[in-house]
Design an enzyme around this catalytic site. Structure first.
Site, short mmCIF file in Angstrom:
data_model
loop_
_atom_site.label_atom_id
_atom_site.label_comp_id
_atom_site.label_asym_id
_atom_site.label_seq_id
_atom_site.Cartn_x
_atom_site.Cartn_y
_atom_site.Cartn_z
N SER A 35 0.84 -1.21 0.00
CA SER A 35 0.00 0.00 0.00
C SER A 35 0.88 1.27 0.00
O SER A 35 0.48 2.28 -0.57
CB SER A 35 -0.97 0.01 1.18
N MET A 112 11.11 -6.41 4.66
CA MET A 112 11.27 -7.04 5.97
C MET A 112 12.62 -7.74 6.13
O MET A 112 12.70 -8.82 6.70
CB MET A 112 10.12 -8.04 6.20
N ARG A 113 13.69 -7.12 5.61
CA ARG A 113 15.02 -7.71 5.77
C ARG A 113 15.97 -6.66 6.33
O ARG A 113 15.83 -5.46 6.02
CB ARG A 113 15.60 -8.16 4.41
N ASN A 129 13.38 4.42 4.93
CA ASN A 129 12.50 3.34 5.41
C ASN A 129 11.28 3.94 6.10
O ASN A 129 11.34 5.05 6.63
CB ASN A 129 13.26 2.47 6.42
N HIS A 131 8.40 3.00 9.10
CA HIS A 131 8.19 2.07 10.22
C HIS A 131 6.93 2.47 10.97
O HIS A 131 6.71 3.65 11.23
CB HIS A 131 9.41 2.13 11.15
C1 GRF Z 1 4.01 -0.66 6.86
O1 GRF Z 1 3.22 -0.56 8.01
C2 GRF Z 1 5.41 -0.18 7.11
O2 GRF Z 1 5.49 0.78 8.11
C3 GRF Z 1 6.10 -1.45 7.58
O3 GRF Z 1 5.54 -2.46 6.79
C4 GRF Z 1 4.22 -2.09 6.42
C5 GRF Z 1 4.12 -2.23 4.91
O4 GRF Z 1 2.81 -2.04 4.48
N1 GRF Z 1 7.53 -1.33 7.44
P1 GRF Z 1 2.47 -2.05 2.93
O5 GRF Z 1 3.02 -3.35 2.35
O6 GRF Z 1 3.09 -0.86 2.30
O7 GRF Z 1 0.96 -2.02 2.86
#
Ligand code: GRF
Length: 223
Positions: A35, A112-113, A129, A131
């Protein structure tokens, strides 16, 4: 003393100006739903961010972000992290791919790495990034659950530059989100994500303008 510009806390994506007129060349890295990828693509489409997404790199074959890339006609490259014994080897492949698409700025939008020095050295101060917490609180995985468990009344999201230590680089922009009594991780994450989608394009423009994120006024303090 510099004052904190309210736009850094409740930013308006239309207010960040960029120094350069040529579009920023972005490479987006994502592992899941995408998203935030979509929010960046939409901000570019709307003329709120002067950029173009050169390539999406994803590491999960089922990631919905790949479907979104197809819809936006953005090239998507699948790199399976399981094929690499060392994280440095994976990052070398990522760097090679990003260079081959002429990427200037790397955006981790749900990647996620952990990164290694290989990636950081290839794009110094140019990896961003997002978060889902108000860093430095609740680093790492399940940040939304961590916030609920801690009983905080306000959490939010942070866009920051990436350093070797997880979720620790210089903060560019944050948005606050209240935690409601009836919240569960899904409801709270949904409201945090609405803020993520607002601040990520804005923070990319701020970083590219050379802004330090300290005063938020000039956008190019050069710190
Ligand atoms: C988000 O909440 C971001 O902060 C975290 O992972 C999620 C990714 O969401 N690092 P999306 O795949 O962009 O919907």
């Amino acid at each position: 003393m510099t004052s904190v510009c309210p736009s850094l806390i409740s930013p308006d994506v239309t207010t960040q100006s960029q120094v350069s007129n040529s579009p920023l060349k972005l490479g987006i890295m994502a592992s899941g739903n995408g998203s935030n990828f979509e929010a960046v693509a939409q901000a570019i489409e709307n003329g709120q961010l002067n950029a173009q997404i050169q390539v999406l790199i994803y590491n999960n074959p089922d990631a919905y972000v790949a479907v979104r890339a197809l819809k936006w006609k953005i090239k998507a490259v699948f790199i399976n992290h399981r094929h690499y014994k060392q994280r440095e080897e994976l990052d070398k492949q990522i760097v090679q791919t990003l260079h081959s698409y002429d990427v200037e700025w790397v955006i981790m939008a749900g990647w996620m790495r952990l990164v290694t020095q290989v990636l950081i050295d290839a794009f110094p101060q140019k990896i961003i990034n997002i978060h889902p917490s108000l860093l430095p609180s609740f680093k790492g995985v399940r940040a939304v659950e961590q916030a609920i468990k801690a009983g905080v009344k306000i959490t939010g999201c942070t866009v920051h530059l990436v350093s070797l230590e997880m979720d620790s680089g210089r903060i560019l922009m944050q948005a606050a989100v209240p935690v409601l009594a009836e919240d569960n991780p899904d409801t709270l994450h949904a409201r945090i994500q609405a803020q993520e989608h607002r601040i990520l394009p804005c923070a990319i423009a701020l970083a590219a303008s050379g802004g330090c994120g300290e005063c938020g006024e000039c956008g190019r303090c050069g710190r």
